[in-house]
Enzyme design. Structure first.
Site, PDB file in Angstrom:
ATOM      1  N   ASP A  74       0.804  -1.253  -0.056  1.00 26.71           N
ATOM      2  CA  ASP A  74       0.165  -0.113   0.238  1.00 26.71           C
ATOM      3  C   ASP A  74       1.011   1.173  -0.114  1.00 26.71           C
ATOM      4  O   ASP A  74       1.456   1.537   1.146  1.00 26.71           O
ATOM      5  CB  ASP A  74      -0.742   0.215   1.179  1.00 26.71           C
ATOM      6  CG  ASP A  74      -2.235  -0.653   1.128  1.00 26.71           C
ATOM      7  OD1 ASP A  74      -2.845  -0.360   0.187  1.00 26.71           O
ATOM      8  OD2 ASP A  74      -2.483  -1.536   2.190  1.00 26.71           O
ATOM      9  N   ARG A 142      -8.172   9.922   1.736  1.00 27.24           N
ATOM     10  CA  ARG A 142      -7.629   8.947   0.769  1.00 27.24           C
ATOM     11  C   ARG A 142      -8.372   9.019  -0.681  1.00 27.24           C
ATOM     12  O   ARG A 142      -7.725   8.659  -1.609  1.00 27.24           O
ATOM     13  CB  ARG A 142      -7.612   7.692   1.233  1.00 27.24           C
ATOM     14  CG  ARG A 142      -7.061   7.282   2.558  1.00 27.24           C
ATOM     15  CD  ARG A 142      -7.349   6.051   3.196  1.00 27.24           C
ATOM     16  NE  ARG A 142      -6.915   4.842   2.235  1.00 27.24           N
ATOM     17  CZ  ARG A 142      -7.583   3.567   2.513  1.00 27.24           C
ATOM     18  NH1 ARG A 142      -8.479   3.531   3.316  1.00 27.24           N
ATOM     19  NH2 ARG A 142      -7.316   2.758   1.500  1.00 27.24           N
ATOM     20  N   LYS A 172      -8.959   0.976  -6.317  1.00 30.31           N
ATOM     21  CA  LYS A 172     -10.031   0.265  -5.422  1.00 30.31           C
ATOM     22  C   LYS A 172     -10.771   1.305  -4.635  1.00 30.31           C
ATOM     23  O   LYS A 172     -10.798   2.647  -5.117  1.00 30.31           O
ATOM     24  CB  LYS A 172      -8.886  -0.116  -4.091  1.00 30.31           C
ATOM     25  CG  LYS A 172      -7.926   0.989  -3.410  1.00 30.31           C
ATOM     26  CD  LYS A 172      -7.127   0.475  -2.517  1.00 30.31           C
ATOM     27  CE  LYS A 172      -6.377   1.336  -1.871  1.00 30.31           C
ATOM     28  NZ  LYS A 172      -5.085   0.958  -1.207  1.00 30.31           N
ATOM     29  N   HIS A 173     -11.989   1.027  -3.981  1.00 27.97           N
ATOM     30  CA  HIS A 173     -12.506  -0.161  -3.695  1.00 27.97           C
ATOM     31  C   HIS A 173     -13.699  -0.299  -4.261  1.00 27.97           C
ATOM     32  O   HIS A 173     -14.736   0.144  -3.903  1.00 27.97           O
ATOM     33  CB  HIS A 173     -12.754  -0.476  -2.209  1.00 27.97           C
ATOM     34  CG  HIS A 173     -11.525   0.033  -1.165  1.00 27.97           C
ATOM     35  ND1 HIS A 173     -10.945   1.405  -1.206  1.00 27.97           N
ATOM     36  CD2 HIS A 173     -10.551  -0.571  -0.557  1.00 27.97           C
ATOM     37  CE1 HIS A 173      -9.980   1.733  -0.374  1.00 27.97           C
ATOM     38  NE2 HIS A 173      -9.503   0.312  -0.136  1.00 27.97           N
ATOM     39  N   HIS A 185     -13.497  -3.013   8.257  1.00 27.45           N
ATOM     40  CA  HIS A 185     -12.600  -3.967   8.941  1.00 27.45           C
ATOM     41  C   HIS A 185     -13.429  -4.497  10.330  1.00 27.45           C
ATOM     42  O   HIS A 185     -12.873  -5.480  10.724  1.00 27.45           O
ATOM     43  CB  HIS A 185     -11.512  -3.008   9.546  1.00 27.45           C
ATOM     44  CG  HIS A 185     -10.463  -2.508   8.303  1.00 27.45           C
ATOM     45  ND1 HIS A 185     -10.556  -1.481   7.729  1.00 27.45           N
ATOM     46  CD2 HIS A 185      -9.099  -3.189   8.127  1.00 27.45           C
ATOM     47  CE1 HIS A 185      -9.526  -1.436   6.784  1.00 27.45           C
ATOM     48  NE2 HIS A 185      -8.683  -2.439   7.303  1.00 27.45           N
ATOM     49  N   ASP A 259     -10.137  -7.275  -1.208  1.00 24.34           N
ATOM     50  CA  ASP A 259      -9.404  -6.517  -0.096  1.00 24.34           C
ATOM     51  C   ASP A 259      -9.065  -7.755   1.018  1.00 24.34           C
ATOM     52  O   ASP A 259      -9.191  -8.813   0.734  1.00 24.34           O
ATOM     53  CB  ASP A 259     -10.352  -5.640   0.379  1.00 24.34           C
ATOM     54  CG  ASP A 259      -9.801  -4.243   1.166  1.00 24.34           C
ATOM     55  OD1 ASP A 259      -8.512  -4.565   1.517  1.00 24.34           O
ATOM     56  OD2 ASP A 259     -10.389  -3.350   1.409  1.00 24.34           O
TER      57      ASP A 259
END
Length: 353
Positions: A74, A142, A172-173, A185, A259
């Site tokens: 990353d 981001r 992504k995503h 997450h 992912d």
């Protein structure tokens, strides 16, 4: 390739070490992976250590008669820079504030040149999520911004810069994580919009990335009820999204990567193996498996058993492996061209002059 090798090529493994260990070597011999993902601080101290590690990993693959590895990290720019000693670059939102595709392209070139020098050939960037929801805990700065057209233009430019240096971009995503208020997450977010809104906001940056020839697209662990119904699974497990939408409707012909599979939108424990098979059947080419040995074992053995018992379509498996092989061939060809460009004496010898 035998069946064990074919299954292994669909795995990207992670480890918590900064040099080859007996445990890593054993895992490679057991699972025959297609590549690895490197993370800071688990694998990365400094550039010389990192280059030694990537060289050792590729040497190990050669010793085991495996194809060259995909080695990924990353390195988005801004707050997410797994290779900590690289050139400090603005993040996507700062690039978005410039509204300059040329600056984004140059940032991609810098990222690609430095990663290539370290032996890394896949970057999990750019983030093409449209930053619609101010409560979003995972995207934020981001993203290039809230304008889908601008996000698409700058994502495409960064892809061009990265891939000009022989490093494969991973957009992504998909299908878009910008309008969620929770973090995959920790659980399963949902995107509540109808398909016309998704085509207007979430999808355009990915269309631009596909037009820019992004080599990989990473899935999001989020559900879309308007596509998959009230009990929508994560997009990572959705054939409607990965095959129907991304492959057939948007026309993406590259590599689809999940992912990380340790995120809790995906079921953990023994059910991780079940969901790994679901991801492959949905259309995922590569599975991003993290560092727990028991999880690596679950995923590999579940896929192998599924292949042996016809729970996986073998024609689709071979088509997926062909896409992975094509990606590795592209990386190898780009790497050779880059070495020649940077070494005038090599160029002279190569031309026979």
């Amino acid at each position: 390739m035998n069946l064990e090798q074919r299954v292994g090529q669909k795995l990207l493994l992670a480890f918590e070490c900064k040099e080859l260990t007996p445990e890593v070597i054993t895992a490679f011999r057991k699972y025959l992976p297609g590549g690895v993902t490197l993370f800071r601080p688990f694998n990365i101290d400094n550039p010389s250590q990192l280059r030694a590690l990537t060289d050792a990993l590729q040497n190990l693959a050669r010793e085991l008669h495996l194809p060259p590895l995909l080695i990924a990290t990353d390195q988005e720019g801004g707050q997410l820079m797994s290779v900590g000693d690289g050139t400090p670059l603005p993040g996507n939102m700062a690039l978005g504030a410039t509204r300059s595709a040329e600056i984004a392209r140059r940032a991609g070139e810098v990222l690609g040149r430095e990663l290539s020098a370290l032996g890394i050939n896949v970057n999990y960037a750019p983030c093409a999520d449209v930053n619609i929801n101010p409560q979003n805990p995972v995207v934020g700065v981001r993203s290039f911004g809230e304008d889908p057209k601008l996000v698409g233009e700058l994502a495409a430019a960064l892809i061009e810069g990265l891939q000009s240096q022989g490093v494969a971009a991973t957009t992504k995503h998909f299908p878009g994580h910008g309008d969620t208020a929770s973090d995959s997450h920790h659980g399963l977010p949902t995107v509540p919009h109808q398909i016309n809104r998704l085509h207007a906001v979430e999808f355009p940056p990915f269309k631009s990335a596909i037009q820019a020839d992004t080599k990989l697209i990473m899935t999001a662990h989020l559900g879309i009820p308007s596509i998959d119904g009230a009990d929508a699974p994560p997009a990572t497990l959705s054939q409607n999204i990965l095959t129907g939408l991304l492959r057939h409707e948007l026309g993406f012909k590259g590599v689809i990567i999940t992912d990380a599979l340790d995120m809790h939108a995906i079921r953990q424990g023994d059910l991780l193996g079940v969901d790994s098979v679901r991801a492959v059947n949905a259309g995922a080419d590569l599975l991003l498996v993290m560092s727990k040995p028991e999880d690596q074992k679950r995923v590999y053995e579940s896929l192998l058993q599924a292949a042996q018992t016809s729970q996986l379509n073998m024609t689709e498996l071979d088509e997926s492996l062909a896409r992975i092989h094509s990606l590795k061939e592209w990386i190898n060809a780009q790497s050779s061209c880059t070495r020649i460009k940077r070494d005038p004496m090599r160029r002279t010898h190569a031309s026979g002059k």
